[in-house]
Design an enzyme around this catalytic site. Structure first.
Site, PDB file in Angstrom:
ATOM      1  N   ASN A 113      16.819 -56.660  68.840  1.00  0.00           N
ATOM      2  CA  ASN A 113      15.957 -57.074  69.938  1.00  0.00           C
ATOM      3  C   ASN A 113      15.550 -58.533  69.849  1.00  0.00           C
ATOM      4  OD1 ASN A 113      14.135 -56.917  72.132  1.00  0.00           O
ATOM      5  ND2 ASN A 113      13.810 -54.765  71.688  1.00  0.00           N
ATOM      6  N   ASP A 144      17.740 -49.229  64.248  1.00  0.00           N
ATOM      7  CA  ASP A 144      16.600 -48.587  64.903  1.00  0.00           C
ATOM      8  C   ASP A 144      16.977 -47.947  66.236  1.00  0.00           C
ATOM      9  OD1 ASP A 144      14.813 -49.283  62.883  1.00  0.00           O
ATOM     10  OD2 ASP A 144      14.349 -51.209  63.808  1.00  0.00           O
ATOM     11  N   GLY A 189      11.560 -47.205  61.090  1.00  0.00           N
ATOM     12  CA  GLY A 189      11.290 -47.052  62.518  1.00  0.00           C
ATOM     13  C   GLY A 189       9.870 -47.473  62.829  1.00  0.00           C
ATOM     14  N   ARG A 190       9.704 -48.681  63.370  1.00  0.00           N
ATOM     15  CA  ARG A 190       8.375 -49.219  63.634  1.00  0.00           C
ATOM     16  C   ARG A 190       7.800 -48.636  64.922  1.00  0.00           C
ATOM     17  NH1 ARG A 190       7.126 -54.188  61.953  1.00  0.00           N
ATOM     18  NH2 ARG A 190       9.333 -54.757  61.986  1.00  0.00           N
ATOM     19  N   ARG A 301      20.315 -48.824  55.625  1.00  0.00           N
ATOM     20  CA  ARG A 301      21.112 -49.775  56.383  1.00  0.00           C
ATOM     21  C   ARG A 301      22.276 -50.380  55.604  1.00  0.00           C
ATOM     22  NH1 ARG A 301      16.461 -54.471  56.916  1.00  0.00           N
ATOM     23  NH2 ARG A 301      17.039 -55.716  55.089  1.00  0.00           N
TER      24      ARG A 301
END
Length: 410
Positions: A113, A144, A189-190, A301
Site C-alpha cells: 500500500n 497482508d 495483520g495490522r 514472509r
C-alpha cells in the site's frame, strides 16, 4: 532505445522476487528495451543512485529460476514516504534527474500500500509537469492481502500456506499431553485479518486447529475471549488460538496499548507486537491452566521452502504484465488479479488506476466472519484454498536451500 528500472519496497515476502523475475524477463526479451536496471533499497536507492545493471546477472533461465525461489527482496527494500511534491519538489526532481541519467523510460515499483502511494505521487508529478516519456507502473506485493481492486496479493498465498502448515504442526505438538493447555499464536495483520483467517486451512486435512480465530475486523472482547477458551477447554485438553496482531477493543484501541507506548513507522502506522503475550497473561491469571504464546513473526514472509506454486506463478505473471503494460505507454496504474471462478479456479490480469488503490485498505468481508467473531466461514475457506496449491522444486546445497544474491551497487 529506452531502459527499464525496477525496485522493491516495503515488507519482503516469499514471492516478491518472482514478481521481480517477471519484470526482468519482460525487459530482457523486449526489443524496445536496451538495459534493465535495479534500484537497491527502493526509492531511497534511486535518490542515492544505487543503481545496478541486471542484464548480465540474470540473463540465463537458471538464475531467474533461482531468483524465484529466493525469499525476501533481492534488490533490498525501504520504508520511505515521499513528501507531497507541492510542499517540496526536491525528491521528485532528483528522481527524474536519475531517470534521465540512466535513460529510464519505464519504472516498475513492486510493493504494498505505501509503495503504491509512491507510484501515485510520481505518476501525478510526471503528468502535471508534462513528463510524458516516463511510464510508471505498480506491481502489487503484500502478505497482508489488503490492497484494493485485486482479488489477492502476491506473497499472500505463500504466507497463508506457511501459516496453515504451521498450525497443523503446532497441533501435533500440543496434543501429546493430557493436561489442559492453551496455545495462543499471533499472526501478522495490522488492520486486515486475512493472514490470521488463513490459519483455518490448518483444518482442511481433518485437523481441528486452530480452535478459535480472532481477526481485527471485529471488536475484540477479553471477557468473551475467556468464555470461548473455557468452553473449548470443556471439550478438549489442548486449545489452539489464532489471533491477529492488530485486534482492537470496542473503542478501536489496540488491546496491546495498555502494555507500553508504541512508536510509529515512517508512514505513521503504530508498531505492534504483544497481542499473544498479553492474552497469555490474561489466561494465566483468569483460567490458571498451562498457557504459552507464539509469535510467528518474520517466518510468515520468508518461508520460501513452503511457498505456494500458484502464488509464485501468479507473481511472476504480474511482474511481466506490469512491465509489458508500461512499455506500451501506460502509466499510473497497478497490475491486478481478477478472479473469474473459484471452482475451477481461473483468473485474469487487469490494470487499475493507482488512485483507487493507494492509501486504501481491503478488509475481510464481515459475512466471512462468524457471528460470534471467533471463527471464519466456509466462504473464506473457498476463497483461500486455490491460493496455496502446489509446491515448488527447491535447489539445495550442503543440506540447505540455495538463494540468489544480487551484489551491492558500487
Amino acid at each position: 532505445m529506452k531502459n527499464l528500472l525496477v525496485a522493491q519496497s516495503g515488507g519482503p515476502s516469499a514471492a516478491i522476487n518472482a514478481t521481480l523475475c517477471g519484470v526482468i524477463e519482460k525487459g530482457l526479451s523486449d526489443k524496445n528495451i536496451d538495459k534493465v536496471y535495479g534500484a537497491q533499497n527502493g526509492i531511497m536507492g534511486i535518490l542515492a543512485e544505487r543503481i545496478i545493471e541486471l542484464n548480465s546477472l540474470l540473463s540465463d533461465p537458471q538464475s531467474l529460476q533461482l531468483l524465484c525461489q529466493t525469499p525476501s527482496s533481492a534488490l533490498g527494500s525501504c520504508r520511505m514516504k515521499l513528501s507531497p511534491w507541492e510542499e517540496s519538489a526536491f525528491e521528485f526532481e532528483k528522481i527524474i534527474s536519475v531517470f534521465r541519467k540512466y535513460h529510464i523510460g519505464y519504472f516498475i515499483y513492486i510493493g504494498g500500500n505505501d509503495s503504491m502511494d509512491t507510484v501515485q505521487k510520481l505518476a501525478t508529478y510526471c503528468r502535471l509537469h508534462n513528463i510524458n516519456d516516463i511510464c510508471i507502473m505498480g506491481a502489487p506485493k503484500t502478505i497482508d492481502n489488503d490492497l484494493m481492486e485485486t482479488d489477492h496479493c502476491p506473497g499472500f498465498g505463500s504466507a497463508a500456506k506457511y501459516i496453515a502448515t504451521t498450525f497443523s504442526e503446532i497441533a501435533c505438538d500440543c496434543n501429546v499431553y493430557a493436561l489442559p493447555a492453551v496455545t495462543i499464536v499471533e499472526v501478522m495483520g495490522r488492520d486486515a485479518g486475512w493472514l490470521t483467517a488463513s490459519s483455518v486451512l490448518g483444518r482442511i486435512n481433518g485437523g481441528a486447529a486452530p480452535d478459535l480465530i480472532y481477526v481485527c475486523e471485529k471488536p475484540f472482547s477479553v471477557d468473551r475471549f475467556l468464555e470461548d477458551v473455557r468452553d473449548k477447554l470443556a471439550e478438549k485438553h489442548a486449545v489452539i488460538v489464532a489471533v491477529s496482531e492488530g485486534i482492537k477493543n470496542e473503542n478501536g484501541e489496540y488491546i496491546t496499548e495498555c502494555l507500553q507506548n508504541r512508536t510509529t513507522d515512517a508512514f505513521g502506522h503504530k508498531i505492534l507486537a504483544g497481542a499473544a503475550r498479553f492474552l497469555e497473561e490474561v489466561v494465566r491469571q483468569e483460567i490458571g491452566c498451562k498457557v504459552r504464546s507464539v509469535e510467528l513473526n518474520l517466518m510468515q514472509r520468508c518461508a520460501s521452502h513452503v511457498a505456494s506454486a500458484a502464488d509464485i506463478y501468479e507473481s511472476r505473471l504480474l511482474g511481466m504484465a506490469a512491465a509489458d503494460y508500461a512499455i506500451t505507454g501506460e502509466t499510473g496504474k497497478m497490475a491486478v488479479i481478477k478472479r473469474i471462478s473459484t471452482k475451477p479456479y481461473r483468473f485474469e490480469i487487469g490494470f487499475v488506476e493507482i488512485e483507487k488503490i493507494a492509501n486504501k485498505v481491503k478488509t475481510i468481508p464481515l459475512d466471512w466472519i462468524n457471528q460470534e467473531g471467533n471463527d471464519v466461514t466456509q466462504e473464506m475457506i473457498e476463497y483461500l484454498f486455490p491460493l496455496i496449491q502446489g509446491e515448488l522444486p527447491c535447489t539445495y546445497e550442503n543440506g540447505v536451500p540455495v538463494h540468489f544474491r544480487i551484489p551491492t551497487a558500487k
